[in-house]
Design a protein around this motif. Structure first.
Motif, PDB file in Angstrom:
ATOM      1  N   ARG A 145      10.576 -15.650  -6.748  1.00  0.00           N
ATOM      2  CA  ARG A 145      10.361 -17.177  -6.873  1.00  0.00           C
ATOM      3  C   ARG A 145      11.688 -17.645  -6.557  1.00  0.00           C
ATOM      4  NH1 ARG A 145      10.710 -18.799 -13.082  1.00  0.00           N
ATOM      5  NH2 ARG A 145      12.751 -18.294 -12.497  1.00  0.00           N
ATOM      6  N   ASP A 146      12.812 -17.301  -7.004  1.00  0.00           N
ATOM      7  CA  ASP A 146      14.199 -17.981  -7.026  1.00  0.00           C
ATOM      8  C   ASP A 146      14.658 -18.121  -5.410  1.00  0.00           C
ATOM      9  OD1 ASP A 146      13.762 -18.649  -9.556  1.00  0.00           O
ATOM     10  OD2 ASP A 146      15.477 -17.207 -10.072  1.00  0.00           O
ATOM     11  N   TYR A 147      14.355 -17.005  -4.774  1.00  0.00           N
ATOM     12  CA  TYR A 147      15.146 -16.827  -3.319  1.00  0.00           C
ATOM     13  C   TYR A 147      14.142 -16.937  -2.174  1.00  0.00           C
ATOM     14  CZ  TYR A 147      19.016 -15.652  -5.978  1.00  0.00           C
ATOM     15  OH  TYR A 147      20.350 -15.748  -6.644  1.00  0.00           O
ATOM     16  N   LYS A 148      12.701 -16.652  -2.528  1.00  0.00           N
ATOM     17  CA  LYS A 148      11.892 -16.610  -1.375  1.00  0.00           C
ATOM     18  C   LYS A 148      10.686 -17.591  -1.608  1.00  0.00           C
ATOM     19  CE  LYS A 148      13.418 -12.930   0.748  1.00  0.00           C
ATOM     20  NZ  LYS A 148      14.346 -13.103   1.942  1.00  0.00           N
ATOM     21  N   GLY A 149      10.589 -18.207  -2.898  1.00  0.00           N
ATOM     22  CA  GLY A 149       9.512 -19.289  -3.146  1.00  0.00           C
ATOM     23  C   GLY A 149       8.112 -18.664  -3.656  1.00  0.00           C
ATOM     24  N   TRP A 150       7.617 -19.456  -4.187  1.00  0.00           N
ATOM     25  CA  TRP A 150       6.085 -19.130  -5.049  1.00  0.00           C
ATOM     26  C   TRP A 150       5.303 -18.224  -4.324  1.00  0.00           C
ATOM     27  CZ3 TRP A 150       5.547 -18.077  -9.657  1.00  0.00           C
ATOM     28  CH2 TRP A 150       5.815 -18.803 -10.675  1.00  0.00           C
ATOM     29  N   PRO A 151       5.144 -18.640  -2.847  1.00  0.00           N
ATOM     30  CA  PRO A 151       4.095 -17.884  -2.064  1.00  0.00           C
ATOM     31  C   PRO A 151       4.450 -16.374  -2.189  1.00  0.00           C
ATOM     32  CG  PRO A 151       4.639 -19.849  -0.748  1.00  0.00           C
ATOM     33  CD  PRO A 151       5.694 -19.928  -2.075  1.00  0.00           C
ATOM     34  N   HIS A 152       5.703 -15.922  -1.973  1.00  0.00           N
ATOM     35  CA  HIS A 152       6.229 -14.676  -2.041  1.00  0.00           C
ATOM     36  C   HIS A 152       5.868 -14.159  -3.420  1.00  0.00           C
ATOM     37  CE1 HIS A 152       7.778 -14.163   2.246  1.00  0.00           C
ATOM     38  NE2 HIS A 152       8.129 -15.632   1.898  1.00  0.00           N
ATOM     39  N   ALA A 153       6.253 -14.799  -4.303  1.00  0.00           N
ATOM     40  CA  ALA A 153       5.890 -14.295  -5.777  1.00  0.00           C
ATOM     41  C   ALA A 153       4.620 -14.245  -6.121  1.00  0.00           C
ATOM     42  CB  ALA A 153       6.736 -15.546  -6.905  1.00  0.00           C
ATOM     43  N   LEU A 154       3.851 -14.899  -5.723  1.00  0.00           N
ATOM     44  CA  LEU A 154       2.278 -14.791  -5.963  1.00  0.00           C
ATOM     45  C   LEU A 154       1.688 -13.627  -5.214  1.00  0.00           C
ATOM     46  CD1 LEU A 154       1.192 -18.465  -6.072  1.00  0.00           C
ATOM     47  CD2 LEU A 154       1.376 -16.966  -7.910  1.00  0.00           C
ATOM     48  N   ALA A 155       2.259 -13.296  -4.076  1.00  0.00           N
ATOM     49  CA  ALA A 155       1.908 -12.345  -3.181  1.00  0.00           C
ATOM     50  C   ALA A 155       2.200 -11.026  -4.161  1.00  0.00           C
ATOM     51  CB  ALA A 155       2.700 -12.366  -1.905  1.00  0.00           C
ATOM     52  N   PHE A 156       3.420 -10.800  -4.641  1.00  0.00           N
ATOM     53  CA  PHE A 156       3.629  -9.934  -5.329  1.00  0.00           C
ATOM     54  C   PHE A 156       2.911  -9.538  -6.691  1.00  0.00           C
ATOM     55  CE2 PHE A 156       6.291  -8.210  -8.986  1.00  0.00           C
ATOM     56  CZ  PHE A 156       6.557  -6.839  -8.627  1.00  0.00           C
ATOM     57  N   VAL A 157       2.388 -10.735  -7.398  1.00  0.00           N
ATOM     58  CA  VAL A 157       1.374 -10.535  -8.351  1.00  0.00           C
ATOM     59  C   VAL A 157       0.260  -9.900  -7.731  1.00  0.00           C
ATOM     60  CG1 VAL A 157      -0.107 -11.910  -9.918  1.00  0.00           C
ATOM     61  CG2 VAL A 157       2.497 -12.605  -9.440  1.00  0.00           C
ATOM     62  N   ALA A 158      -0.379 -10.373  -6.524  1.00  0.00           N
ATOM     63  CA  ALA A 158      -1.502  -9.867  -6.008  1.00  0.00           C
ATOM     64  C   ALA A 158      -1.627  -8.576  -5.636  1.00  0.00           C
ATOM     65  CB  ALA A 158      -1.867 -10.558  -4.776  1.00  0.00           C
ATOM     66  N   LYS A 159      -0.334  -7.992  -5.231  1.00  0.00           N
ATOM     67  CA  LYS A 159       0.171  -6.534  -4.588  1.00  0.00           C
ATOM     68  C   LYS A 159       0.007  -5.649  -5.962  1.00  0.00           C
ATOM     69  CE  LYS A 159       3.598  -3.915  -2.050  1.00  0.00           C
ATOM     70  NZ  LYS A 159       4.803  -4.103  -1.258  1.00  0.00           N
ATOM     71  N   LEU A 165       0.731  -4.592 -18.847  1.00  0.00           N
ATOM     72  CA  LEU A 165       2.107  -4.469 -18.999  1.00  0.00           C
ATOM     73  C   LEU A 165       2.839  -5.466 -17.833  1.00  0.00           C
ATOM     74  CD1 LEU A 165       4.367  -1.691 -19.747  1.00  0.00           C
ATOM     75  CD2 LEU A 165       4.933  -2.942 -17.803  1.00  0.00           C
ATOM     76  N   SER A 166       2.325  -5.145 -16.524  1.00  0.00           N
ATOM     77  CA  SER A 166       2.953  -6.175 -15.468  1.00  0.00           C
ATOM     78  C   SER A 166       2.694  -7.370 -15.767  1.00  0.00           C
ATOM     79  CB  SER A 166       2.147  -5.591 -14.055  1.00  0.00           C
ATOM     80  OG  SER A 166       2.364  -4.034 -13.862  1.00  0.00           O
ATOM     81  N   LEU A 167       1.381  -7.799 -16.018  1.00  0.00           N
ATOM     82  CA  LEU A 167       1.223  -9.394 -16.059  1.00  0.00           C
ATOM     83  C   LEU A 167       2.027 -10.054 -17.194  1.00  0.00           C
ATOM     84  CD1 LEU A 167      -2.769  -9.258 -15.613  1.00  0.00           C
ATOM     85  CD2 LEU A 167      -0.673  -9.887 -13.926  1.00  0.00           C
ATOM     86  N   ARG A 168       2.175  -9.253 -18.244  1.00  0.00           N
ATOM     87  CA  ARG A 168       2.968  -9.715 -19.374  1.00  0.00           C
ATOM     88  C   ARG A 168       4.650  -9.757 -19.078  1.00  0.00           C
ATOM     89  NH1 ARG A 168      -0.074  -6.086 -22.482  1.00  0.00           N
ATOM     90  NH2 ARG A 168       1.806  -4.670 -22.356  1.00  0.00           N
ATOM     91  N   ALA A 169       4.898  -8.962 -18.300  1.00  0.00           N
ATOM     92  CA  ALA A 169       6.395  -8.988 -17.834  1.00  0.00           C
ATOM     93  C   ALA A 169       6.613 -10.138 -16.767  1.00  0.00           C
ATOM     94  CB  ALA A 169       6.748  -7.576 -17.097  1.00  0.00           C
ATOM     95  N   MET A 170       5.530 -10.343 -15.868  1.00  0.00           N
ATOM     96  CA  MET A 170       5.825 -11.420 -14.957  1.00  0.00           C
ATOM     97  C   MET A 170       5.606 -12.732 -15.717  1.00  0.00           C
ATOM     98  SD  MET A 170       3.210 -10.003 -11.889  1.00  0.00           S
ATOM     99  CE  MET A 170       3.833  -8.535 -11.180  1.00  0.00           C
ATOM    100  N   TYR A 171       4.718 -13.015 -16.512  1.00  0.00           N
ATOM    101  CA  TYR A 171       4.575 -14.074 -17.458  1.00  0.00           C
ATOM    102  C   TYR A 171       5.844 -14.490 -18.323  1.00  0.00           C
ATOM    103  CZ  TYR A 171       2.705 -17.685 -20.674  1.00  0.00           C
ATOM    104  OH  TYR A 171       2.627 -18.894 -21.451  1.00  0.00           O
ATOM    105  N   ALA A 172       6.540 -13.404 -18.813  1.00  0.00           N
ATOM    106  CA  ALA A 172       7.932 -13.669 -19.527  1.00  0.00           C
ATOM    107  C   ALA A 172       8.857 -14.094 -18.802  1.00  0.00           C
ATOM    108  CB  ALA A 172       8.237 -12.322 -20.125  1.00  0.00           C
ATOM    109  N   GLY A 173       8.969 -13.555 -17.368  1.00  0.00           N
ATOM    110  CA  GLY A 173       9.751 -13.959 -16.266  1.00  0.00           C
ATOM    111  C   GLY A 173       9.908 -15.344 -15.975  1.00  0.00           C
ATOM    112  N   VAL A 174       8.395 -15.878 -15.948  1.00  0.00           N
ATOM    113  CA  VAL A 174       8.175 -17.109 -15.454  1.00  0.00           C
ATOM    114  C   VAL A 174       8.740 -18.047 -16.722  1.00  0.00           C
ATOM    115  CG1 VAL A 174       6.520 -19.126 -15.223  1.00  0.00           C
ATOM    116  CG2 VAL A 174       6.197 -16.569 -13.900  1.00  0.00           C
TER     117      VAL A 174
END
Length: 313
Positions: free
Chosen positions: A261-275, A292-301
């Protein structure tokens, strides 16, 4: 500043690997050019703190390190990220012109630092990290600049090098040198990351600041093999960094999303979520790991970097 006048301080972060730490400290005594070694102990429970405290009473001699070794045991385990944050700050406080950063499980060749110091036009640079049981193979594969090719063999990196190095690439915190000037410009590693992604974030931050980065192929650190760093997915078209450890995976999912998110932008971050969703739905189905993955990602956001603590043992 002339290379011979630079004050080089090694920073070692350790946690419950006393035998490896002792081997590393013994090796660092054979490395010319070091002013001192700073060891940050992440609240180890295997006697590391006591061993470090005992170094104050050692006699110099053939059986003991002659490079000054200072130890600092933290009150709680802050992970590699917290250890390098504190250790790099400590090195700067002690007047380092260059900090040489490494984990406790790497073993630099005796000429590693001398080879690195021969490169005097860089800000953030390091050695190749090779398998200590198979020296022709890299522990951490390298994606060569200008393409998508990832190489695993030492010979492939040497063949791709120009003037003995690969510019724009470095494997952070495995025997890397960082200049005081760069630390002044970009600050310290993000201690809240705990593990996984803190080293990558520091490289990205250095890159964004215009730092001169390189891997010097003539310098080597020997490191235990870590197994495959990528599990094939999506019909083997790509890989995913799956770890059996919930702690490591939580930190990876959270920190990687934040870095993207911080260095590549939201499109790359969302692609990682989908992956991630694909991997734990189709490739290696696991409702537990997906949640667990989704909780971790939400915490990061949300900027919450405390969730990993529930997985500490």
């Amino acid at each position: 500043m002339p290379a011979d006048d630079r004050r080089v301080i090694a920073v070692v972060v350790t946690f419950n690997r006393l035998a490896m730490l002792q081997e590393l400290v013994e090796r660092l005594d054979q490395v010319p050019g070091l002013a001192e070694v700073l060891v940050v102990d992440n609240a180890s429970t295997d006697g590391t703190g006591e061993w470090l405290a005992g170094l104050d009473d050692r006699d110099a001699g053939a059986d003991h390190p002659t490079v000054p070794v200072l130890g600092r045991t933290l009150a709680t385990n802050s992970g590699g990220a917290g250890g390098f944050h504190d250790g790099l700050a400590w090195a700067m406080e002690r007047g380092a012109d260059l900090a040489w950063l490494m984990d406790d499980d790497g073993l630099p060749d005796p000429d590693c630092l001398t080879t690195l110091l021969a490169e005097d036009d860089l800000d953030f640079w390091g050695p190749l990290v090779v398998d200590r049981e198979a020296l022709g193979r890299l522990v951490f594969p390298i994606r060569l600049p200008g393409g998508t090719r990832v190489v695993h063999e030492l010979a492939d990196v040497v063949a791709a090098a120009r003037d003995g190095r690969i510019d724009g690439i470095v494997i952070p915190f495995n025997g890397v040198l960082v200049t005081r000037d760069l630390v002044d410009r970009i600050g310290l590693p993000r201690s809240e990351f705990f593990i996984w992604g803190d080293d990558h974030e520091y490289r990205l931050r250095a890159e964004a600041a215009g730092a001169r980065i390189a891997t010097v192929v003539g310098a080597q650190v020997r490191h235990p093999a870590v197994g495959s760093l990528g599990t094939p997915m999506a019909f083997s078209r790509t890989t995913y960094n799956h770890s059996p450890s919930d702690l490591k995976h939580y930190c990876m999912a959270r920190n990687n999303l934040v870095n993207l998110r911080d260095y590549k932008g939201w499109p790359h971050a969302l692609a990682f979520v989908a992956k991630t969703a694909w991997f734990y739905t189709f490739t290696k189905p696991s409702a537990h790991r997906l949640g667990l993955s989704l909780r971790a990602m939400y915490a990061g956001v949300r900027g919450d970097f405390t969730g990993h603590e529930r997985y500490l043992r």
